[in-house]
Design an enzyme around this catalytic site. Structure first.
Site, mmCIF file in Angstrom:
data_model
loop_
_atom_site.group_PDB
_atom_site.id
_atom_site.type_symbol
_atom_site.label_atom_id
_atom_site.label_comp_id
_atom_site.label_asym_id
_atom_site.label_seq_id
_atom_site.Cartn_x
_atom_site.Cartn_y
_atom_site.Cartn_z
ATOM 1 N N HIS A 20 0.840 -1.210 0.000
ATOM 2 C CA HIS A 20 0.000 0.000 0.000
ATOM 3 C C HIS A 20 0.874 1.259 0.000
ATOM 4 C CE1 HIS A 20 -3.139 -2.582 2.328
ATOM 5 N NE2 HIS A 20 -3.628 -2.392 1.107
ATOM 6 N N LYS A 44 -17.743 -5.847 7.760
ATOM 7 C CA LYS A 44 -16.476 -6.552 7.967
ATOM 8 C C LYS A 44 -16.034 -6.394 9.419
ATOM 9 C CE LYS A 44 -13.899 -6.624 3.582
ATOM 10 N NZ LYS A 44 -12.721 -6.074 2.910
ATOM 11 N N ARG A 93 -2.137 -6.485 -8.299
ATOM 12 C CA ARG A 93 -1.090 -7.465 -8.010
ATOM 13 C C ARG A 93 -1.162 -8.637 -8.971
ATOM 14 N NH1 ARG A 93 -3.157 -7.741 -1.993
ATOM 15 N NH2 ARG A 93 -4.963 -7.260 -3.277
ATOM 16 N N SER A 131 -2.972 -7.451 3.304
ATOM 17 C CA SER A 131 -3.202 -7.302 4.749
ATOM 18 C C SER A 131 -3.472 -8.681 5.366
ATOM 19 C CB SER A 131 -4.396 -6.387 5.005
ATOM 20 O OG SER A 131 -4.156 -5.112 4.455
HETATM 21 P P1 ADP Z 1 -9.864 -3.423 -0.417
HETATM 22 O O1 ADP Z 1 -10.556 -4.073 0.745
HETATM 23 O O2 ADP Z 1 -10.572 -2.253 -1.006
HETATM 24 O O3 ADP Z 1 -9.338 -4.371 -1.480
HETATM 25 P P2 ADP Z 1 -7.144 -3.175 0.482
HETATM 26 O O4 ADP Z 1 -6.675 -2.415 1.657
HETATM 27 O O5 ADP Z 1 -7.002 -4.665 0.550
HETATM 28 O O6 ADP Z 1 -8.629 -2.738 0.302
HETATM 29 O O7 ADP Z 1 -6.458 -2.654 -0.831
HETATM 30 C C1 ADP Z 1 -6.589 -1.343 -1.298
HETATM 31 C C2 ADP Z 1 -5.984 -1.252 -2.693
HETATM 32 O O8 ADP Z 1 -4.585 -1.510 -2.619
HETATM 33 C C3 ADP Z 1 -6.541 -2.261 -3.706
HETATM 34 O O9 ADP Z 1 -6.577 -1.646 -4.981
HETATM 35 C C4 ADP Z 1 -5.511 -3.368 -3.694
HETATM 36 O O10 ADP Z 1 -5.490 -4.079 -4.918
HETATM 37 C C5 ADP Z 1 -4.240 -2.546 -3.505
HETATM 38 N N1 ADP Z 1 -3.163 -3.348 -2.913
HETATM 39 C C6 ADP Z 1 -3.220 -4.121 -1.819
HETATM 40 N N2 ADP Z 1 -2.028 -4.710 -1.580
HETATM 41 C C7 ADP Z 1 -1.186 -4.292 -2.563
HETATM 42 C C8 ADP Z 1 0.183 -4.573 -2.915
HETATM 43 N N3 ADP Z 1 0.921 -5.444 -2.210
HETATM 44 N N4 ADP Z 1 0.696 -3.965 -4.008
HETATM 45 C C9 ADP Z 1 -0.073 -3.124 -4.742
HETATM 46 N N5 ADP Z 1 -1.368 -2.834 -4.484
HETATM 47 C C10 ADP Z 1 -1.922 -3.402 -3.413
#
Ligand code: ADP
Length: 162
Positions: A20, A44, A93, A131
């Site tokens: 992130h 959630k 990803r 996460s």
């Molecule tokens: P959501 O629940 O909306 O998917 P996340 O916090 O899991 O929220 O992710 C937010 C954004 O960040 C999403 O677009 C996700 O694809 C992106 N993301 C999560 N992890 C990574 C990573 N390791 N590299 C690049 N983008 C990421």
């Protein structure tokens, strides 16, 4: 008239990972400002409260002067309009992200024609990182310092040790 380009980076960030943070940093180099928007999703059961996640993200982005951290509930496009943003920033990803993200981007287009979703490809070293991966390792006391910003490592371990 203010012509600055504001991008919203919406997500759960439960917790924020180095993947992130990489997207936020690169976004902050591309746009005039980036608003990291923590989604408050009552359906959630999160690890950290929205307030705690905001605090953690603020700590990790303190050196990025054009990054703001906020929270929202409801439709992302409505939040973007309220903040005067025309760009939604998301990370990609793997192929499974693509399917989900494309569906979301198309759905958002049906709700608001003038808001664009822009995808940044993950840094290759973080393509496996989510996460959930962090939570799976941390619950067993495994090493997470290469996965999340240094500032929040202790927060995560304390959650599982309480
Ligand atoms: P959501 O629940 O909306 O998917 P996340 O916090 O899991 O929220 O992710 C937010 C954004 O960040 C999403 O677009 C996700 O694809 C992106 N993301 C999560 N992890 C990574 C990573 N390791 N590299 C690049 N983008 C990421």
């Amino acid at each position: 008239m203010n012509n600055s380009t504001i991008a919203i980076y919406p997500g759960s960030f439960d917790p924020i990972t180095l993947g992130h943070l990489d997207i936020i940093t690169r976004g902050s180099n591309m746009f005039d400002s980036v608003i990291v928007a923590v989604l408050s999703n009552p359906s959630k059961q999160p690890l950290f409260t929205v307030e705690k996640r905001i605090e953690q993200i603020k700590q990790c982005t303190i050196n990025l002067s054009n990054v703001e951290v906020d929270s929202f509930a409801g439709l992302t496009v409505e939040y973007a309009k309220m903040r005067g943003a025309k760009i939604l920033l998301r990370g990609l990803r793997v192929l499974s992200d693509f399917e989900k993200e494309l569906q979301m981007a198309h759905t958002n287009k049906t709700l608001s024609e003038d808001i664009e979703t822009i995808f940044l490809a993950t840094a290759k070293e973080y393509s496996f990182l989510s996460s959930s991966v962090v939570k799976e390792i941390a619950q067993f006391g495994g090493e997470i310092s290469h996965l999340v910003p240094t500032d929040i490592v202790d927060d995560i371990y304390s959650y599982y040790n309480k």
